[in-house]
Design an enzyme around this catalytic site. Sequence first.
Site, PDB file in Angstrom:
ATOM      1  N   THR A 149      25.979 130.985  -1.623  1.00  0.00           N
ATOM      2  CA  THR A 149      26.492 130.274  -2.799  1.00  0.00           C
ATOM      3  C   THR A 149      27.996 130.467  -2.935  1.00  0.00           C
ATOM      4  O   THR A 149      28.492 131.578  -2.742  1.00  0.00           O
ATOM      5  CB  THR A 149      25.835 130.849  -4.065  1.00  0.00           C
ATOM      6  OG1 THR A 149      24.428 130.806  -3.892  1.00  0.00           O
ATOM      7  CG2 THR A 149      26.229 130.060  -5.310  1.00  0.00           C
ATOM      8  N   ARG A 177      11.930 124.456  -4.904  1.00  0.00           N
ATOM      9  CA  ARG A 177      12.346 125.869  -5.007  1.00  0.00           C
ATOM     10  C   ARG A 177      13.753 125.940  -5.609  1.00  0.00           C
ATOM     11  O   ARG A 177      14.656 125.192  -5.237  1.00  0.00           O
ATOM     12  CB  ARG A 177      12.327 126.518  -3.627  1.00  0.00           C
ATOM     13  CG  ARG A 177      12.798 127.984  -3.607  1.00  0.00           C
ATOM     14  CD  ARG A 177      14.265 128.111  -3.282  1.00  0.00           C
ATOM     15  NE  ARG A 177      14.703 129.504  -3.243  1.00  0.00           N
ATOM     16  CZ  ARG A 177      15.978 129.876  -3.205  1.00  0.00           C
ATOM     17  NH1 ARG A 177      16.925 128.980  -3.194  1.00  0.00           N
ATOM     18  NH2 ARG A 177      16.293 131.135  -3.168  1.00  0.00           N
ATOM     19  N   VAL A 178      13.938 126.845  -6.553  1.00  0.00           N
ATOM     20  CA  VAL A 178      15.244 127.036  -7.181  1.00  0.00           C
ATOM     21  C   VAL A 178      15.611 128.512  -7.072  1.00  0.00           C
ATOM     22  O   VAL A 178      14.764 129.382  -7.274  1.00  0.00           O
ATOM     23  CB  VAL A 178      15.184 126.615  -8.672  1.00  0.00           C
ATOM     24  CG1 VAL A 178      16.499 126.926  -9.372  1.00  0.00           C
ATOM     25  CG2 VAL A 178      14.873 125.119  -8.777  1.00  0.00           C
ATOM     26  N   GLY A 179      16.870 128.774  -6.749  1.00  0.00           N
ATOM     27  CA  GLY A 179      17.332 130.157  -6.662  1.00  0.00           C
ATOM     28  C   GLY A 179      18.018 130.592  -7.951  1.00  0.00           C
ATOM     29  O   GLY A 179      17.820 130.024  -9.032  1.00  0.00           O
ATOM     30  N   ASP A 180      18.863 131.589  -7.829  1.00  0.00           N
ATOM     31  CA  ASP A 180      19.516 132.174  -9.001  1.00  0.00           C
ATOM     32  C   ASP A 180      20.706 131.362  -9.529  1.00  0.00           C
ATOM     33  O   ASP A 180      21.094 131.503 -10.693  1.00  0.00           O
ATOM     34  CB  ASP A 180      20.042 133.571  -8.644  1.00  0.00           C
ATOM     35  CG  ASP A 180      21.035 133.492  -7.487  1.00  0.00           C
ATOM     36  OD1 ASP A 180      20.651 133.013  -6.404  1.00  0.00           O
ATOM     37  OD2 ASP A 180      22.213 133.873  -7.671  1.00  0.00           O
ATOM     38  N   THR A 200      25.542 136.167  -5.187  1.00  0.00           N
ATOM     39  CA  THR A 200      25.231 135.346  -4.019  1.00  0.00           C
ATOM     40  C   THR A 200      24.290 136.135  -3.121  1.00  0.00           C
ATOM     41  O   THR A 200      24.359 137.358  -3.083  1.00  0.00           O
ATOM     42  CB  THR A 200      26.527 134.929  -3.286  1.00  0.00           C
ATOM     43  OG1 THR A 200      26.179 134.309  -2.037  1.00  0.00           O
ATOM     44  CG2 THR A 200      27.456 136.094  -3.010  1.00  0.00           C
ATOM     45  N   GLY A 201      23.411 135.435  -2.441  1.00  0.00           N
ATOM     46  CA  GLY A 201      22.405 136.100  -1.613  1.00  0.00           C
ATOM     47  C   GLY A 201      21.041 135.502  -1.912  1.00  0.00           C
ATOM     48  O   GLY A 201      20.949 134.354  -2.352  1.00  0.00           O
ATOM     49  N   GLY A 203      18.237 134.433  -3.869  1.00  0.00           N
ATOM     50  CA  GLY A 203      18.061 134.205  -5.303  1.00  0.00           C
ATOM     51  C   GLY A 203      16.835 134.890  -5.878  1.00  0.00           C
ATOM     52  O   GLY A 203      16.860 135.392  -7.003  1.00  0.00           O
TER      53      GLY A 203
HETATM   54  N1  GLY Z   1      21.665 132.331  -3.991  1.00  0.00           N
HETATM   55  C1  GLY Z   1      21.282 131.043  -3.682  1.00  0.00           C
HETATM   56  C2  GLY Z   1      19.850 130.838  -3.538  1.00  0.00           C
HETATM   57  O1  GLY Z   1      19.078 131.771  -3.422  1.00  0.00           O
HETATM   58  O2  GLY Z   1      19.436 129.702  -3.532  1.00  0.00           O
END
Ligand code: GLY
Length: 304
Positions: A149, A177-180, A200-201, A203
């Site tokens: 990210t 799917r959604v991350g952080d 970042t990393g 999520g």
């Molecule tokens: N940090 C971005 C994701 O996991 O999508």
Amino acid sequence: MYQIIGTWKMSLDGVREAAELLRAGGSAGDAVEHAIVRVEDNPDYSSVGYGGLPDKDGHVMTDCAFMDGCSLRAGAAMSVENVANPIRLARKLCGRDTNWLLAGRGAEQAAVAFGLQMKDMRTEASMRKWQAERASIPEKLTAYTGHDTVCVLAVDDAGRMVAGTSTSGLFLKEPGRVGDSPVIGSGFYCDARFGAAAATGLGEDIMRGCLSYEIVSLMRRGASPADACREALSFLSARKLELREDAGSISVIALNPQGETGAATTLEIFPFAAGGPQGTGLLAVGKDAPNLRKVTEEEMAEQP
Ligand code: GLY
């Protein structure tokens, strides 16, 4: 004192230009938007914007957020397709009383209503990689190596503070799917009185620790940005170890109203860009080298 900080080497050019904007009296919001748009528009960065790697079904689905630390208002969107600059959508949504976190079709409709540019975010290269790898999707998806990210935090000379994020998420993720990155408190948080943080990393791991809010809370209680980043990340890593899980792939950045910056990581090395009155350059921290150190672009040549 103005200051800007952005994740990964890929943010360097945008951070440099945004620092110039801030030096000339520009706002933190414009600086954050500018720095992130620079990464979103570059097809060489496969984890953000145009040329981002697709999900399992071959769609480039982006997540984004923008938070104004003076009003504590945020705008964010998730699972958005075909919006050329997701950060612009997040910024437009920021300030609303309701409907400021939109998903999928609704977010795309909002982008059209705002008059934002729509664009097919797939590139030949991203689709080639998808074609080559879609038949052997690993059971456990992992974060990118060396980038992920783009997160940018800025404070301007008027004391305005903003956090922004933008990502296309994990390669070959499940549709939906959604991350952080669009999740307030996890991927980003900003309170102009105490500071801003972003992550970042992977999520799924970042959200388990609500890391960005945790870092800002630590700054509120007096921690420096560097100490807040280290404490929040080592707490989550230690809890995961207790649960017999490894620390995962997580990096965080933070900024306080005085323009002090901090970062921490579970990786060998995490490069990021920072710009202020002293100039702009790359810095790095590592899991075994927690103190910020200056690095050159040449040293970071292996990093995407
Ligand atoms: N940090 C971005 C994701 O996991 O999508």
